[in-house]
Scaffold this motif. Sequence first.
Motif, PDB file in Angstrom:
ATOM      1  N   CYS A   1      58.244 -32.780 -37.232  1.00 54.56           N
ATOM      2  CA  CYS A   1      57.418 -32.865 -38.477  1.00 54.56           C
ATOM      3  C   CYS A   1      58.221 -32.318 -39.564  1.00 54.56           C
ATOM      4  O   CYS A   1      58.713 -31.254 -39.572  1.00 54.56           O
ATOM      5  N   ALA A   2      57.856 -32.961 -40.782  1.00 51.81           N
ATOM      6  CA  ALA A   2      58.160 -32.183 -42.097  1.00 51.81           C
ATOM      7  C   ALA A   2      57.047 -32.372 -43.048  1.00 51.81           C
ATOM      8  O   ALA A   2      56.292 -33.342 -43.052  1.00 51.81           O
TER       9      ALA A   2
ATOM     10  N   PHE B   1      59.377 -28.458 -38.862  1.00 51.42           N
ATOM     11  CA  PHE B   1      58.750 -27.980 -37.550  1.00 51.42           C
ATOM     12  C   PHE B   1      59.189 -28.778 -36.172  1.00 51.42           C
ATOM     13  O   PHE B   1      59.524 -30.014 -36.092  1.00 51.42           O
ATOM     14  N   GLY B   2      59.550 -27.942 -35.013  1.00 48.18           N
ATOM     15  CA  GLY B   2      59.957 -28.752 -33.710  1.00 48.18           C
ATOM     16  C   GLY B   2      60.075 -27.809 -32.825  1.00 48.18           C
ATOM     17  O   GLY B   2      59.112 -26.842 -32.657  1.00 48.18           O
ATOM     18  N   SER B   3      61.178 -27.991 -31.958  1.00 49.03           N
ATOM     19  CA  SER B   3      61.240 -27.064 -30.721  1.00 49.03           C
ATOM     20  C   SER B   3      62.878 -26.862 -30.378  1.00 49.03           C
ATOM     21  O   SER B   3      63.365 -27.988 -30.716  1.00 49.03           O
ATOM     22  N   VAL B   4      63.172 -25.962 -29.611  1.00 55.36           N
ATOM     23  CA  VAL B   4      64.560 -25.636 -29.003  1.00 55.36           C
ATOM     24  C   VAL B   4      64.382 -25.560 -27.412  1.00 55.36           C
ATOM     25  O   VAL B   4      63.299 -24.931 -27.101  1.00 55.36           O
ATOM     26  N   SER B   5      65.171 -26.398 -26.678  1.00 54.76           N
ATOM     27  CA  SER B   5      65.161 -26.476 -25.372  1.00 54.76           C
ATOM     28  C   SER B   5      66.599 -26.574 -24.819  1.00 54.76           C
ATOM     29  O   SER B   5      67.572 -26.771 -25.462  1.00 54.76           O
ATOM     30  N   LEU B   6      66.856 -26.452 -23.592  1.00 59.99           N
ATOM     31  CA  LEU B   6      68.108 -26.527 -22.883  1.00 59.99           C
ATOM     32  C   LEU B   6      68.353 -28.126 -22.593  1.00 59.99           C
ATOM     33  O   LEU B   6      67.333 -28.737 -22.526  1.00 59.99           O
ATOM     34  N   ASN B   7      69.579 -28.300 -22.593  1.00 62.34           N
ATOM     35  CA  ASN B   7      69.852 -29.760 -22.524  1.00 62.34           C
ATOM     36  C   ASN B   7      70.063 -30.059 -20.926  1.00 62.34           C
ATOM     37  O   ASN B   7      70.982 -29.685 -20.472  1.00 62.34           O
ATOM     38  N   LYS B   8      69.194 -30.307 -20.349  1.00 62.72           N
ATOM     39  CA  LYS B   8      69.180 -30.540 -18.847  1.00 62.72           C
ATOM     40  C   LYS B   8      70.210 -31.585 -18.118  1.00 62.72           C
ATOM     41  O   LYS B   8      70.709 -31.445 -17.247  1.00 62.72           O
ATOM     42  N   ASP B   9      70.729 -32.413 -19.325  1.00 61.99           N
ATOM     43  CA  ASP B   9      71.786 -33.420 -18.807  1.00 61.99           C
ATOM     44  C   ASP B   9      73.072 -32.408 -18.608  1.00 61.99           C
ATOM     45  O   ASP B   9      73.945 -33.050 -17.906  1.00 61.99           O
ATOM     46  N   ALA B  10      73.227 -31.472 -19.303  1.00 57.70           N
ATOM     47  CA  ALA B  10      74.380 -30.542 -19.336  1.00 57.70           C
ATOM     48  C   ALA B  10      74.485 -29.831 -18.121  1.00 57.70           C
ATOM     49  O   ALA B  10      75.989 -29.411 -17.510  1.00 57.70           O
ATOM     50  N   PHE B  11      73.629 -29.902 -17.173  1.00 61.28           N
ATOM     51  CA  PHE B  11      73.717 -28.777 -16.112  1.00 61.28           C
ATOM     52  C   PHE B  11      73.424 -29.640 -14.716  1.00 61.28           C
ATOM     53  O   PHE B  11      73.245 -29.072 -13.714  1.00 61.28           O
TER      54      PHE B  11
ATOM     55  N   TYR C   1      50.741 -35.230 -47.402  1.00 60.00           N
ATOM     56  CA  TYR C   1      51.985 -34.223 -47.763  1.00 60.00           C
ATOM     57  C   TYR C   1      52.669 -34.034 -46.423  1.00 60.00           C
ATOM     58  O   TYR C   1      53.269 -33.031 -46.273  1.00 60.00           O
ATOM     59  N   GLU C   2      52.609 -34.742 -45.416  1.00 60.81           N
ATOM     60  CA  GLU C   2      53.254 -34.333 -44.148  1.00 60.81           C
ATOM     61  C   GLU C   2      53.708 -35.760 -43.534  1.00 60.81           C
ATOM     62  O   GLU C   2      53.311 -36.707 -43.940  1.00 60.81           O
ATOM     63  N   MET C   3      54.654 -35.679 -42.696  1.00 60.06           N
ATOM     64  CA  MET C   3      55.443 -36.679 -41.964  1.00 60.06           C
ATOM     65  C   MET C   3      55.664 -36.293 -40.677  1.00 60.06           C
ATOM     66  O   MET C   3      56.457 -35.510 -40.288  1.00 60.06           O
ATOM     67  N   SER C   4      54.761 -36.899 -39.713  1.00 62.10           N
ATOM     68  CA  SER C   4      54.828 -36.433 -38.355  1.00 62.10           C
ATOM     69  C   SER C   4      55.886 -37.630 -37.599  1.00 62.10           C
ATOM     70  O   SER C   4      55.770 -38.941 -38.036  1.00 62.10           O
ATOM     71  N   GLY C   5      56.184 -37.193 -36.291  1.00 62.09           N
ATOM     72  CA  GLY C   5      56.883 -38.550 -35.477  1.00 62.09           C
ATOM     73  C   GLY C   5      58.481 -38.709 -36.111  1.00 62.09           C
ATOM     74  O   GLY C   5      58.972 -39.674 -36.051  1.00 62.09           O
ATOM     75  N   LEU C   6      59.178 -37.688 -36.577  1.00 65.39           N
ATOM     76  CA  LEU C   6      60.457 -37.855 -36.931  1.00 65.39           C
ATOM     77  C   LEU C   6      61.529 -38.072 -35.774  1.00 65.39           C
ATOM     78  O   LEU C   6      62.276 -39.069 -35.944  1.00 65.39           O
ATOM     79  N   GLY C   7      60.943 -37.314 -34.813  1.00 63.05           N
ATOM     80  CA  GLY C   7      61.959 -37.573 -33.542  1.00 63.05           C
ATOM     81  C   GLY C   7      63.468 -37.451 -33.573  1.00 63.05           C
ATOM     82  O   GLY C   7      64.073 -38.024 -32.822  1.00 63.05           O
ATOM     83  N   LEU C   8      63.839 -36.316 -34.538  1.00 71.34           N
ATOM     84  CA  LEU C   8      65.240 -36.048 -34.595  1.00 71.34           C
ATOM     85  C   LEU C   8      65.468 -34.908 -33.643  1.00 71.34           C
ATOM     86  O   LEU C   8      65.257 -33.976 -33.411  1.00 71.34           O
ATOM     87  N   ARG C   9      66.465 -35.313 -32.780  1.00 69.07           N
ATOM     88  CA  ARG C   9      66.852 -34.613 -31.595  1.00 69.07           C
ATOM     89  C   ARG C   9      68.409 -34.604 -31.597  1.00 69.07           C
ATOM     90  O   ARG C   9      68.990 -35.587 -31.543  1.00 69.07           O
ATOM     91  N   VAL C  10      69.036 -33.215 -31.622  1.00 67.38           N
ATOM     92  CA  VAL C  10      70.403 -33.107 -31.747  1.00 67.38           C
ATOM     93  C   VAL C  10      70.755 -32.036 -30.766  1.00 67.38           C
ATOM     94  O   VAL C  10      69.914 -30.819 -30.683  1.00 67.38           O
TER      95      VAL C  10
END
Length: 296
Positions: free
Chosen positions: A203-204, A285-295, A249-258
Amino acid sequence: FGFRAVLIKARVILATIGAINTDATIMSNLPDISSMKLSELKSELKSYGIDSSTFAEKSEFTSALQNARNTMPRPSTTYRDVEPPKPEREEKKSSSRKPSSSSSHRSSGGSSSSSRRPAPTPTPAATTTAPTKPINIKKLTAMRAPVTAFQQIKEHPSQNIIGERNNSFLPGSPFSFSLHGSVQESDSAIIRIPDGVCLKINCASVTRKAMDEYLKQKGSIGVSLRLSSEENPEMLPIWTFARDRSSGYEMSGLGLRVCGPRTVRLLAFMEMGYRSGQSVDVHLFGSVSLNKDAFD
């Protein structure tokens, strides 16, 4: 037995107090982060298991180290378990009894030679233990590697630095960062994502009051969120708030994952109307997580 239990409990309390005093002494003897050299910052970050190879500015090192001291246990801290002393006297008594019994067998004249031979010791039964999974060092390192967001706020046209925004986010934490608006691509925020970690921006948004004040300027249109990466350094817009086109004044559902290891740049680009120096922040706004595919 009651006195021994009280003695053991007192030893546990004294050991715990000693460990606490030791940890407090360690923290008080730590050097000031602002006065540490770059090599010292790298060394202490490495002791926490934090990968600092993607850091470029010294402020990124100091911020990551301060966050590690505040949120992680000291690597040198040890905890000792106080165990009750073994009953040595009983072992000595049992060992002293064995020769006496054997001597009594020797003294008896009618005992056969086979009675003087030691009894065969029973072989212990084979115990089966469940196989343990190997420790994934890469995963443990990624759990302590934060995503860092850093932006310098500059005065134009003098290019004097008047402030900065610097945050770090460990895996499992929510991500939130305010981009300071500018018309210079060099003012973009640097987002560093370590190996084994993923950043997702959902979201932005912009503050309504600040945007309304900005739009009062002659020629102002709005603000756009722009992104560049190592693969494509060009700043491209992924969301634009325009005076006449945007309904909210906001945009949800950006779905940007890096996923890391990766470095990206984000910019709140002011569409015209920046002559007076007034700008608008874009909140991410978003979240930080582990990359499960890397393990796997």
